[in-house]
Write a protein that holds these residues in place. Structure first.
Motif, PDB file in Angstrom:
ATOM      1  N   LEU A   2       0.828  -1.205   0.000  1.00 14.29           N
ATOM      2  CA  LEU A   2       0.000   0.000   0.000  1.00 14.29           C
ATOM      3  C   LEU A   2       0.868   1.264   0.000  1.00 14.29           C
ATOM      4  N   VAL A   3       2.039   1.190   0.612  1.00 12.01           N
ATOM      5  CA  VAL A   3       2.938   2.343   0.654  1.00 12.01           C
ATOM      6  C   VAL A   3       3.380   2.728  -0.752  1.00 12.01           C
ATOM      7  N   LYS A   4       3.682   1.743  -1.575  1.00 18.00           N
ATOM      8  CA  LYS A   4       4.100   2.008  -2.958  1.00 18.00           C
ATOM      9  C   LYS A   4       2.952   2.633  -3.756  1.00 18.00           C
ATOM     10  N   ILE A   5       1.766   2.103  -3.567  1.00 18.20           N
ATOM     11  CA  ILE A   5       0.602   2.605  -4.315  1.00 18.20           C
ATOM     12  C   ILE A   5       0.269   4.030  -3.895  1.00 18.20           C
ATOM     13  N   ILE A   6       0.270   4.288  -2.598  1.00 19.29           N
ATOM     14  CA  ILE A   6      -0.029   5.631  -2.109  1.00 19.29           C
ATOM     15  C   ILE A   6       1.043   6.616  -2.573  1.00 19.29           C
ATOM     16  N   GLY A   7       2.304   6.203  -2.529  1.00 17.67           N
ATOM     17  CA  GLY A   7       3.384   7.061  -3.004  1.00 17.67           C
ATOM     18  C   GLY A   7       3.250   7.375  -4.485  1.00 17.67           C
ATOM     19  N   PHE A   8       2.873   6.372  -5.269  1.00 14.12           N
ATOM     20  CA  PHE A   8       2.684   6.586  -6.709  1.00 14.12           C
ATOM     21  C   PHE A   8       1.556   7.578  -6.968  1.00 14.12           C
ATOM     22  N   VAL A   9       0.444   7.393  -6.286  1.00 18.33           N
ATOM     23  CA  VAL A   9      -0.717   8.277  -6.489  1.00 18.33           C
ATOM     24  C   VAL A   9      -0.397   9.706  -6.044  1.00 18.33           C
ATOM     25  N   ILE A  10       0.270   9.850  -4.916  1.00 15.77           N
ATOM     26  CA  ILE A  10       0.628  11.190  -4.437  1.00 15.77           C
ATOM     27  C   ILE A  10       1.609  11.855  -5.390  1.00 15.77           C
ATOM     28  N   GLY A  11       2.595  11.108  -5.884  1.00 15.44           N
ATOM     29  CA  GLY A  11       3.555  11.669  -6.829  1.00 15.44           C
ATOM     30  C   GLY A  11       2.902  12.084  -8.137  1.00 15.44           C
ATOM     31  N   LEU A  12       2.017  11.250  -8.640  1.00 16.12           N
ATOM     32  CA  LEU A  12       1.315  11.538  -9.894  1.00 16.12           C
ATOM     33  C   LEU A  12       0.425  12.765  -9.751  1.00 16.12           C
ATOM     34  N   ALA A  13      -0.405  12.768  -8.728  1.00 13.35           N
ATOM     35  CA  ALA A  13      -1.329  13.885  -8.523  1.00 13.35           C
ATOM     36  C   ALA A  13      -0.576  15.165  -8.174  1.00 13.35           C
ATOM     37  N   GLY A  14       0.473  15.042  -7.390  1.00 17.56           N
ATOM     38  CA  GLY A  14       1.266  16.223  -7.027  1.00 17.56           C
ATOM     39  C   GLY A  14       1.916  16.870  -8.236  1.00 17.56           C
ATOM     40  N   PHE A  15       2.467  16.046  -9.131  1.00 15.06           N
ATOM     41  CA  PHE A  15       3.076  16.603 -10.333  1.00 15.06           C
ATOM     42  C   PHE A  15       2.042  17.317 -11.187  1.00 15.06           C
ATOM     43  N   LEU A  16       0.886  16.679 -11.391  1.00 14.20           N
ATOM     44  CA  LEU A  16      -0.143  17.299 -12.226  1.00 14.20           C
ATOM     45  C   LEU A  16      -0.658  18.600 -11.608  1.00 14.20           C
ATOM     46  N   LEU A  17      -0.802  18.626 -10.293  1.00 10.81           N
ATOM     47  CA  LEU A  17      -1.243  19.846  -9.615  1.00 10.81           C
ATOM     48  C   LEU A  17      -0.205  20.955  -9.753  1.00 10.81           C
ATOM     49  N   LEU A  18       1.052  20.632  -9.502  1.00 11.31           N
ATOM     50  CA  LEU A  18       2.104  21.638  -9.626  1.00 11.31           C
ATOM     51  C   LEU A  18       2.261  22.119 -11.065  1.00 11.31           C
ATOM     52  N   LYS A  45      -0.156  22.285 -13.255  1.00 13.03           N
ATOM     53  CA  LYS A  45      -1.300  23.158 -13.528  1.00 13.03           C
ATOM     54  C   LYS A  45      -1.136  24.522 -12.871  1.00 13.03           C
ATOM     55  N   LEU A  46      -0.601  24.547 -11.658  1.00 13.92           N
ATOM     56  CA  LEU A  46      -0.477  25.809 -10.928  1.00 13.92           C
ATOM     57  C   LEU A  46       0.678  26.680 -11.406  1.00 13.92           C
ATOM     58  N   PHE A  47       1.800  26.058 -11.752  1.00 14.06           N
ATOM     59  CA  PHE A  47       2.993  26.847 -12.038  1.00 14.06           C
ATOM     60  C   PHE A  47       3.382  26.904 -13.508  1.00 14.06           C
ATOM     61  N   ALA A  48       3.126  25.879 -14.295  1.00  7.86           N
ATOM     62  CA  ALA A  48       3.578  25.876 -15.685  1.00  7.86           C
ATOM     63  C   ALA A  48       2.500  26.348 -16.656  1.00  7.86           C
ATOM     64  N   LEU A  49       1.290  25.879 -16.485  1.00  8.68           N
ATOM     65  CA  LEU A  49       0.238  26.211 -17.443  1.00  8.68           C
ATOM     66  C   LEU A  49      -0.088  27.704 -17.543  1.00  8.68           C
ATOM     67  N   PRO A  50      -0.094  28.458 -16.450  1.00  3.50           N
ATOM     68  CA  PRO A  50      -0.402  29.888 -16.606  1.00  3.50           C
ATOM     69  C   PRO A  50       0.632  30.657 -17.438  1.00  3.50           C
ATOM     70  N   HIS A  51       1.832  30.136 -17.548  1.00  7.04           N
ATOM     71  CA  HIS A  51       2.882  30.843 -18.282  1.00  7.04           C
ATOM     72  C   HIS A  51       2.998  30.402 -19.733  1.00  7.04           C
ATOM     73  N   ILE A  52       2.191  29.439 -20.156  1.00 12.89           N
ATOM     74  CA  ILE A  52       2.212  28.967 -21.534  1.00 12.89           C
ATOM     75  C   ILE A  52       1.069  29.639 -22.282  1.00 12.89           C
ATOM     76  N   PRO A  53       1.360  30.336 -23.386  1.00 12.55           N
ATOM     77  CA  PRO A  53       0.278  30.978 -24.150  1.00 12.55           C
ATOM     78  C   PRO A  53      -0.698  29.944 -24.719  1.00 12.55           C
ATOM     79  N   ARG A  54      -1.934  30.361 -24.914  1.00  7.71           N
ATOM     80  CA  ARG A  54      -2.952  29.456 -25.436  1.00  7.71           C
ATOM     81  C   ARG A  54      -2.630  28.977 -26.850  1.00  7.71           C
TER      82      ARG A  54
END
Length: 68
Positions: free
Chosen positions: A5-21, A23-32
């Protein structure tokens, strides 16, 4: 027995954390007008999830060795 379960939780947190970061930091600086390769973002998120899951596995092993 080690807890997978530790591996699965770590994978999910890493995946979701990357996508959140991303969205918050890279996407606003990329033109449409510019296209972002969604496959590359997903591959980077999966790799980040694997690294965080592996780190969780190492931490679990370290804590189990200290407990014995």
């Amino acid at each position: 027995m080690k807890n997978p379960l530790v591996k699965i939780i770590g994978f999910v947190i890493g995946l979701a954390g990357f996508l959140l970061l991303f969205k918050l930091f890279a996407l606003p600086h990329i033109p449409r007008e510019d296209e972002v390769a969604p496959g590359l973002v997903v591959v980077a998120a999966v790799l980040t999830g694997l690294v965080i899951g592996f780190a969780g596995h190492l931490i679990q092993n370290l804590l189990l060795k200290k407990r014995r």
